[in-house]
Design a protein around this motif. Structure first.
Motif, PDB file in Angstrom:
ATOM      1  N   THR A  89      -8.452   1.776  -7.928  1.00 57.11           N
ATOM      2  CA  THR A  89      -7.160   1.457  -7.399  1.00 57.11           C
ATOM      3  C   THR A  89      -6.164   1.756  -8.524  1.00 57.11           C
ATOM      4  O   THR A  89      -6.342   1.282  -9.670  1.00 57.11           O
ATOM      5  N   VAL A  90      -4.997   2.403  -8.148  1.00 52.52           N
ATOM      6  CA  VAL A  90      -4.011   2.505  -9.213  1.00 52.52           C
ATOM      7  C   VAL A  90      -2.729   1.393  -8.909  1.00 52.52           C
ATOM      8  O   VAL A  90      -2.306   1.605  -7.826  1.00 52.52           O
ATOM      9  N   LEU A  91      -2.669   0.462  -9.467  1.00 50.43           N
ATOM     10  CA  LEU A  91      -1.647  -0.727  -9.439  1.00 50.43           C
ATOM     11  C   LEU A  91      -0.681  -0.390 -10.369  1.00 50.43           C
ATOM     12  O   LEU A  91      -0.527  -0.677 -11.578  1.00 50.43           O
ATOM     13  N   LEU A  92       0.524  -0.312  -9.627  1.00 53.49           N
ATOM     14  CA  LEU A  92       1.896  -0.429 -10.501  1.00 53.49           C
ATOM     15  C   LEU A  92       2.239  -1.846 -10.418  1.00 53.49           C
ATOM     16  O   LEU A  92       2.634  -2.372  -9.324  1.00 53.49           O
ATOM     17  N   SER A 137     -13.962  -3.906 -10.756  1.00 53.92           N
ATOM     18  CA  SER A 137     -13.418  -3.477 -12.056  1.00 53.92           C
ATOM     19  C   SER A 137     -12.729  -2.279 -12.345  1.00 53.92           C
ATOM     20  O   SER A 137     -12.917  -1.720 -13.516  1.00 53.92           O
ATOM     21  N   ASP A 138     -12.269  -1.696 -11.305  1.00 55.13           N
ATOM     22  CA  ASP A 138     -11.942  -0.189 -11.265  1.00 55.13           C
ATOM     23  C   ASP A 138     -10.399  -0.327 -10.857  1.00 55.13           C
ATOM     24  O   ASP A 138      -9.900   0.901 -10.190  1.00 55.13           O
ATOM     25  N   THR A 139      -9.590  -1.156 -11.398  1.00 55.31           N
ATOM     26  CA  THR A 139      -8.316  -0.952 -11.523  1.00 55.31           C
ATOM     27  C   THR A 139      -7.758  -0.198 -12.699  1.00 55.31           C
ATOM     28  O   THR A 139      -8.142  -0.583 -13.627  1.00 55.31           O
ATOM     29  N   ILE A 140      -6.819   0.712 -12.237  1.00 52.69           N
ATOM     30  CA  ILE A 140      -5.876   1.329 -13.227  1.00 52.69           C
ATOM     31  C   ILE A 140      -4.384   0.614 -13.265  1.00 52.69           C
ATOM     32  O   ILE A 140      -3.922   0.777 -12.188  1.00 52.69           O
ATOM     33  N   LEU A 141      -4.163  -0.026 -14.319  1.00 55.76           N
ATOM     34  CA  LEU A 141      -2.940  -0.797 -14.245  1.00 55.76           C
ATOM     35  C   LEU A 141      -1.955   0.012 -15.044  1.00 55.76           C
ATOM     36  O   LEU A 141      -2.031   0.262 -16.265  1.00 55.76           O
ATOM     37  N   ILE A 142      -0.582   0.128 -14.111  1.00 49.43           N
ATOM     38  CA  ILE A 142       0.611   0.593 -15.028  1.00 49.43           C
ATOM     39  C   ILE A 142       1.371  -0.576 -15.362  1.00 49.43           C
ATOM     40  O   ILE A 142       1.837  -1.232 -14.541  1.00 49.43           O
ATOM     41  N   VAL A 196      -8.491   7.591  -3.900  1.00 41.76           N
ATOM     42  CA  VAL A 196      -7.931   6.373  -4.785  1.00 41.76           C
ATOM     43  C   VAL A 196      -6.780   5.797  -4.208  1.00 41.76           C
ATOM     44  O   VAL A 196      -5.982   6.533  -3.443  1.00 41.76           O
ATOM     45  N   ARG A 197      -6.854   4.450  -3.998  1.00 35.52           N
ATOM     46  CA  ARG A 197      -5.939   3.696  -3.378  1.00 35.52           C
ATOM     47  C   ARG A 197      -4.555   3.447  -4.473  1.00 35.52           C
ATOM     48  O   ARG A 197      -4.888   3.202  -5.752  1.00 35.52           O
ATOM     49  N   PHE A 239       0.718  -1.273   0.022  1.00 36.50           N
ATOM     50  CA  PHE A 239      -0.036   0.151  -0.103  1.00 36.50           C
ATOM     51  C   PHE A 239       0.906   1.383  -0.011  1.00 36.50           C
ATOM     52  O   PHE A 239       1.716   1.508   0.934  1.00 36.50           O
ATOM     53  N   ALA A 240       0.720   2.158  -1.141  1.00 38.79           N
ATOM     54  CA  ALA A 240       1.364   3.225  -1.085  1.00 38.79           C
ATOM     55  C   ALA A 240       0.908   4.542  -0.739  1.00 38.79           C
ATOM     56  O   ALA A 240       1.539   5.368  -0.550  1.00 38.79           O
ATOM     57  N   GLY A 241      -0.542   4.263  -0.717  1.00 40.10           N
ATOM     58  CA  GLY A 241      -1.165   5.697  -0.138  1.00 40.10           C
ATOM     59  C   GLY A 241      -2.774   6.001  -0.748  1.00 40.10           C
ATOM     60  O   GLY A 241      -2.937   5.141  -1.473  1.00 40.10           O
TER      61      GLY A 241
END
Length: 452
Positions: free
Chosen positions: A415-418, A343-348, A319-320, A312-314
């Motif tokens: 959720t923004v997922l790197l 279905s709300d992930t933003i994937l980097i 937005v997680r 967890f980065a913040g």
């Protein structure tokens, strides 16, 4: 006096150099890159001769043995010349093992090996076992053998390290899984990569143990043709004949010749299916080393996790942000996506492609990802594969640009997922640097929001 040349001046190389010096070798260390100031100071303090920025071939090829850092490919000229002359080229782990009779718990796999290694170490240390941490994590095994000896070593092994191990023997070997990775190093042949991983079983005897994921078709397929006398302790998600650890009625069940216990899955400190497997492997290893069930249970429940792995980065405006920079291959990103809800992930995604096949994650992307933000020097392959498979896709070429894009399109609850799928070397020095900078950018975003 025997002569030894060390190729690479990082943690493993400097550790090997110090052990070699202590064992009476004439030592010469060479690094064609730059030796970090910390390691340069260690070499100077030990009066070990070294160079960087070049390889003096005459000195290196005059050695009786060469210890090669795992990051150096076998195709570089200096290594090819050594092999042609018949000079043994070994890994730091192979060299260090010649000077210790401590027990070795060796863990490899395409994914999960770092978490499993650190969790196993945590269980042992918490139980009072004199254990050292080595390989891809912790301190150099060679340095510990020489200056800080331990009764047990927990060692994370990459395929690169296994490639130059010959007489080394594990007491407990663990293969978490095998999925395509580093194929650029193995002539883009999966069978070569699998063979490299299975070197972990070489030299093992009937008093040794092998722990592996029973549902991995690559592992079980190769194991069917491997003649090894070891005790086999597979783990799986569901109860099966002969399986030593599994999930039953939402409880983790562990059964070994040493001990048996159950614990609710909800009490495990690490969430997700992949971490269930990591917990099983670590529990089995610790059990075989005589750790009591109550102690294993406690440690499985209080392990703090691994940096850069679903960290967890913040939270910024609801937005997680999740740092999974350690996901440097497709299968690792699969597990990250599997742990996402909704279905709300933003994937980097993005970085140095290692011959990736992204079709493995395509179904999860379709189910869970609302947008992909590509982050790399060249995103052509990602753009070609995922365009049309996700509602939104963006082409960015720096971390700043990627974060700004994510921030602009994210909405409360997202959720923004790197979880890049790729190595970091196009824009960063390491996945650690990539993850650390990502976390800093998230903190900066959070601070800016607090001021606005």
């Amino acid at each position: 006096m025997k002569k030894i040349a060390i190729l690479g001046g990082g943690e493993s190389g400097v550790g090997a150099a110090i052990l070699a010096k202590d064992k009476g070798y004439e030592v010469f260390l060479s690094d064609c890159g730059t030796v970090a100031p910390r390691y340069a100071a260690m070499l100077d303090a030990e009066n070990i001769e070294w160079e960087h920025g070049t390889h003096t071939l005459d000195r290196i090829l005059d050695a009786d043995t060469i210890v090669k850092s795992p990051g150096i490919p076998p195709t570089v000229p200096v290594v090819k010349s050594a092999i042609e002359r018949g000079i043994p080229v070994v890994s730091e782990i192979e060299f260090a093992a010649r000077f210790t009779d401590s027990r070795m718990v060796c863990i490899t796999g395409s994914n999960g090996k770092t978490t499993t290694t650190l969790l196993t170490y945590h269980i042992l240390r918490s139980a009072g076992v004199d254990a050292g941490l080595a390989g891809n994590v912790g301190k150099s095994l060679a340095l510990q053998v020489s200056r800080e000896p331990h009764a047990v070593y927990v060692i994370e092994l990459s395929s690169f390290q296994l490639d130059n191990m010959y007489d080394f023997k594990a007491d407990i070997a663990v293969i978490m899984n095998i999925t395509p990775d580093h194929l650029d190093r193995y002539e883009y042949k999966m069978e070569n990569y699998v063979s490299s991983k299975f070197r972990i079983l070489q030299n093992m005897t009937s008093v040794d143990s092998f722990i592996y994921w029973n549902d991995d078709p690559v592992v079980t397929g190769r194991l069917a043709s491997v003649d090894t006398p070891v005790l086999r302790l597979p783990f799986a998600e569901h109860p099966e004949a002969g399986v030593a650890a599994y999930l039953e009625c939402d409880e983790l069940v562990v059964n070994t010749p040493a001990t048996s216990f159950r614990m609710p899955r909800a009490e495990l400190s690490l969430p997700g299916l992949h971490n269930l497997y990591n917990s099983m492997a670590a529990a089995l290893s610790a059990s075989l080393l005589g750790v009591e069930a109550a102690s294993i249970r406690k440690s499985l429940g209080d392990f703090p996790g691994v940096e850069h792995r679903l960290e967890f980065a913040g939270n910024v405006d609801g937005v997680r942000y999740i740092n999974d920079s350690k996901a440097t291959n497709v299968n690792s990103t699969w597990y990250a996506l599997e742990s996402m809800t909704g279905s709300d992930t933003i994937l980097i995604l993005g970085g140095k492609d290692k011959g990736n096949d992204y079709s493995e994650i395509a179904p999860l992307v379709a189910e869970k990802v609302k947008a992909i933000v590509c982050m790399g020097v060249d995103n052509t392959k990602l753009l070609e594969f995922f365009t049309g498979k996700v509602a939104e896709i963006y082409d960015t070429h720096s971390l700043d640009e990627a974060i700004a894009t994510c921030h602009s399109i994210a909405r409360r609850g997202d959720t923004v997922l790197l979880s890049p799928c790729c190595a970091s070397f196009d824009l960063f020095h390491s996945y650690e640097e990539r993850g650390t900078l990502f976390k800093q950018k998230v903190r900066d975003l959070s601070g800016n929001q607090a001021l606005s």
